[in-house]
Motif scaffolding. Sequence first.
Motif, short mmCIF file in Angstrom:
data_model
loop_
_atom_site.label_atom_id
_atom_site.label_comp_id
_atom_site.label_asym_id
_atom_site.label_seq_id
_atom_site.Cartn_x
_atom_site.Cartn_y
_atom_site.Cartn_z
N LEU A 288 0.85 -1.20 0.00
CA LEU A 288 0.00 0.00 0.00
C LEU A 288 0.88 1.25 0.00
CD1 LEU A 288 -2.80 1.32 0.19
CD2 LEU A 288 -2.69 1.06 2.68
N ASN A 289 1.97 1.20 0.77
CA ASN A 289 2.96 2.29 0.76
C ASN A 289 3.38 2.61 -0.66
OD1 ASN A 289 5.29 2.12 3.59
ND2 ASN A 289 3.11 2.47 3.56
N ALA A 290 3.76 1.55 -1.37
CA ALA A 290 4.30 1.76 -2.72
C ALA A 290 3.24 2.37 -3.64
CB ALA A 290 4.79 0.43 -3.28
N TYR A 291 2.00 1.94 -3.49
CA TYR A 291 0.93 2.48 -4.35
C TYR A 291 0.53 3.90 -3.96
CZ TYR A 291 0.44 -2.18 -6.28
OH TYR A 291 0.69 -3.37 -6.92
N SER A 292 1.00 4.35 -2.79
CA SER A 292 0.59 5.68 -2.31
C SER A 292 1.59 6.76 -2.65
CB SER A 292 0.41 5.66 -0.79
OG SER A 292 -0.45 4.63 -0.42
N CYS A 293 2.74 6.37 -3.18
CA CYS A 293 3.80 7.36 -3.41
C CYS A 293 3.36 8.39 -4.45
CB CYS A 293 5.08 6.66 -3.85
SG CYS A 293 6.41 7.82 -4.16
N THR A 294 3.53 9.66 -4.10
CA THR A 294 3.14 10.73 -5.01
C THR A 294 4.31 11.15 -5.91
OG1 THR A 294 3.84 12.50 -3.55
CG2 THR A 294 1.63 11.64 -3.18
N GLY A 295 5.48 10.60 -5.59
CA GLY A 295 6.66 10.98 -6.38
C GLY A 295 7.13 12.40 -6.11
N CYS A 296 6.74 12.94 -4.96
CA CYS A 296 7.05 14.35 -4.68
C CYS A 296 8.53 14.59 -4.44
CB CYS A 296 6.24 14.83 -3.48
SG CYS A 296 6.76 14.07 -1.93
N GLY A 297 9.26 13.55 -4.03
CA GLY A 297 10.71 13.68 -3.83
C GLY A 297 11.12 14.35 -2.54
N ARG A 298 10.17 14.58 -1.64
CA ARG A 298 10.55 15.21 -0.36
C ARG A 298 11.50 14.31 0.43
NH1 ARG A 298 5.80 17.46 -1.63
NH2 ARG A 298 5.52 19.65 -1.10
N CYS A 299 11.37 13.00 0.23
CA CYS A 299 12.25 12.04 0.91
C CYS A 299 13.67 12.18 0.36
CB CYS A 299 11.74 10.62 0.71
SG CYS A 299 11.40 10.19 -1.01
N GLN A 300 13.74 12.32 -0.95
CA GLN A 300 15.02 12.32 -1.64
C GLN A 300 15.87 13.55 -1.30
OE1 GLN A 300 15.02 11.08 -5.82
NE2 GLN A 300 15.25 13.21 -6.34
N GLU A 301 15.20 14.69 -1.15
CA GLU A 301 15.99 15.91 -0.95
C GLU A 301 16.64 15.96 0.44
OE1 GLU A 301 13.64 19.42 -1.45
OE2 GLU A 301 12.26 18.91 0.15
N PRO A 369 4.96 13.09 3.05
CA PRO A 369 3.64 13.63 3.42
C PRO A 369 2.56 12.56 3.50
CG PRO A 369 4.20 14.22 1.16
CD PRO A 369 5.41 13.57 1.73
N VAL A 370 2.82 11.38 2.90
CA VAL A 370 1.78 10.34 2.96
C VAL A 370 2.23 9.15 3.81
CG1 VAL A 370 0.67 11.06 0.82
CG2 VAL A 370 2.50 9.38 0.71
N PHE A 371 3.19 9.38 4.67
CA PHE A 371 3.58 8.41 5.70
C PHE A 371 4.11 7.09 5.14
CE2 PHE A 371 2.00 10.20 9.83
CZ PHE A 371 1.66 11.44 9.31
N ILE A 372 4.87 7.18 4.07
CA ILE A 372 5.49 5.96 3.54
C ILE A 372 6.71 5.63 4.39
CG2 ILE A 372 6.84 5.11 1.56
CD1 ILE A 372 4.69 6.59 -0.17
N GLU A 373 6.89 4.34 4.67
CA GLU A 373 8.02 3.92 5.50
C GLU A 373 9.06 3.24 4.61
OE1 GLU A 373 5.68 1.53 8.22
OE2 GLU A 373 4.29 3.21 8.01
#
Length: 675
Positions: A288-301, A369-373
């Motif tokens: 479900l995490n994977a399907y929820s990713c918005t691709g916003c890149g906030r994790c990456q930065e 922002p969507v609580f992906i772990e």
Amino acid sequence: MSALDIARASAFLVVVVFTLYIVFDSVRQLVRQMKSVNPDPERSGDVGKRIKLVLVNVMGQKKMLRNPAGYGHLVIFYGFILITIISFEVFIRAFIHSFNFGFLGFGYDFLLFMEDLFSIAVLIALTIGFIRRYVEKPLRFQDKFETDKRLNRDATIILFAVALHIIFATLLEAFEIRLGEHPNPDAPFLASWLAGMFNGGNLEFVREIVWWVHVATVWVFMIYIFGTQIRVPQRYASKHFHILAAAVNVFFSNIKPAGRLAPINFEDESLEIYGVSKIEEFKWPQLLNAYSCTGCGRCQELCPAYINDQPLSPKALILNIREQALAQATINHSGNTETELKTSLIGDALPLDMIWACTTCGACQDACPVFIEHVDKIIDIRRYQVLMESEFPSGVEKVFHGIETNSNPWNISKSDRDLWADGLDLKRMKDHPDTEILFWVGCAGSFDERAQKVSTALVKILKAANIDFAILGKEEKCTGDPARRIGNEYLAQELMTQNVKLLNSYKFKQVLTFCPHCFNNLANELPDFGGHYRVIHGVDFVSKLLDDGKIKLDTSKPMDITYHDSCYLGRHNGIYSAPRKIMNHFSGVNFVEMDMNQEKGLCCGAGGGRMFYELEGGSDINKMRISQAESTGSDFIGVSCPFCAIMLEDGKKNMDSDIEIIDLMEIVSTRLITT
Ligand code: SF4
Ligand code: SF4
Ligand code: SF4
């Protein structure tokens, strides 16, 4: 009803039924896939807490608003909801030509006014978003990985679809006003202004075309988002499936302590595989995490590995899992169970150097922002590599061997564990089992020369405050943290079980430690093994001593200092204010924050066992942190973690830097006023 009305209504009905079929079928297939993988008993219960999470973070967009760009998203989010509500009015007109929400009275006027206001705001936000993505290209939109490039294409399609939908909604209203069909022509001020520009020609015909384009943008948008999930090659699948999955993901997110890893139940004889090597070995919330990713890149930065050009992007990690999961769902959908995936999860979708590059600092999941772990997936794959394949980077074997034979990752003789305390006259728990405070020293504080100074500093503070404390001495063992984060869950559990047995044999009231890794393990992970203790970190303990006036400090010495947040103290355990409070106790101290601080603090590079092995590629994280600290103009970097101190000292080498690394315990101990 005219023939045109009947034709319009029939065509519209066909489109609606077809679209809804695509939407429901796609969702059904993905739900079926999630139901077929491993369960996760930790994701049920606490419904009230979960609803609150959704309200605060989905409706309130709390995490989004940490960055100024989040306000643009907020406008798009609410603008989109409003425009969707009004779209229903337009859809119903396919069947009842004169339908409108006029029965809402003033509410309708307000809705129409807000629709135009939001239309302008959303178009501005979309333009800014476009410029940021393609012109400014901040770190989060940069495309070092293939999946990022696909994201840009998808984002562009959606950006234009939304813009088109809004533009045609306004045009439609303008034509209705011009044709005298609109019930409240003054409320939608933008459409009203535009209406004045339309003169001559077959306005009714144009209005019909505009109506179709407007409704088509919705249905094409939905077919694109949902229909591409399981019917086309995964690289063409839209990531905007998150419009449905993200809120559900937030609801089912982890509500246990962020720094805790879920244990493997080695007593479960039905378990044949430890860790994850294939999509179907994940638990359903991980998919479900994977399907929820918005691709916003906030994790990456904020990812220390990504920023330093190491082969890891948390965004690519999740999106690659997503593509692999979709490929599997597509096979499931085809019903051909003999078909195998063309690419492997480990190696193809997720190269191993990506998995080993992670420091488990948690910056990615804290920012998401969507609580992906991200960390649990990385650890699961490491667990598979270590426990099933016995494969890990060179250097790690020594760590495992050291922990197995001498209960410390440096493999120093266990009989030397309390040498640092020689001459300090410290009590041992085995001789004083009722001592109130158990000082858990940790491997670094026991064996590393630099960290031993911090152990001694804390002892000096405790003595000055007349605290009754004892250490475990030679009985103390590694918490298992490095082994656990590297993936050796079996070894870590052995250690944790032994530690719980030992700790439960004493009657202390509180465990005190200055190692954030130990703190996290003792407070958040031992409860899974029967160890429930009140654990306090040195900074909280000393901050309280200062507040209570139990120790007094010489505040006259000036000092220019910045502070490096430890990930396992800050992000994983939310301890940000205590170290800052300690520094504020010194009047002569000029404390300057680094740009990346607190939740956005850059990891030193030691976590996740990374202190013990080297990888090819990229630059050193610790050196970047030293440079960031130097740019504050400070003479000192304050730390609250022995591993951070070791890493930063290491980073200083070959950097020609004069900045000094100092633990806050050391500052306090050297300023104690003893009477
Ligand atoms: S935990 Fe830290 S190092 Fe690992 S992916 Fe996330 S941000 Fe990067
Ligand atoms: S994992 Fe979260 S933060 Fe990273 S790109 Fe996806 S939604 Fe954004
Ligand atoms: S967790 Fe880290 S510091 Fe704590 S005991 Fe183990 S290796 Fe030592």
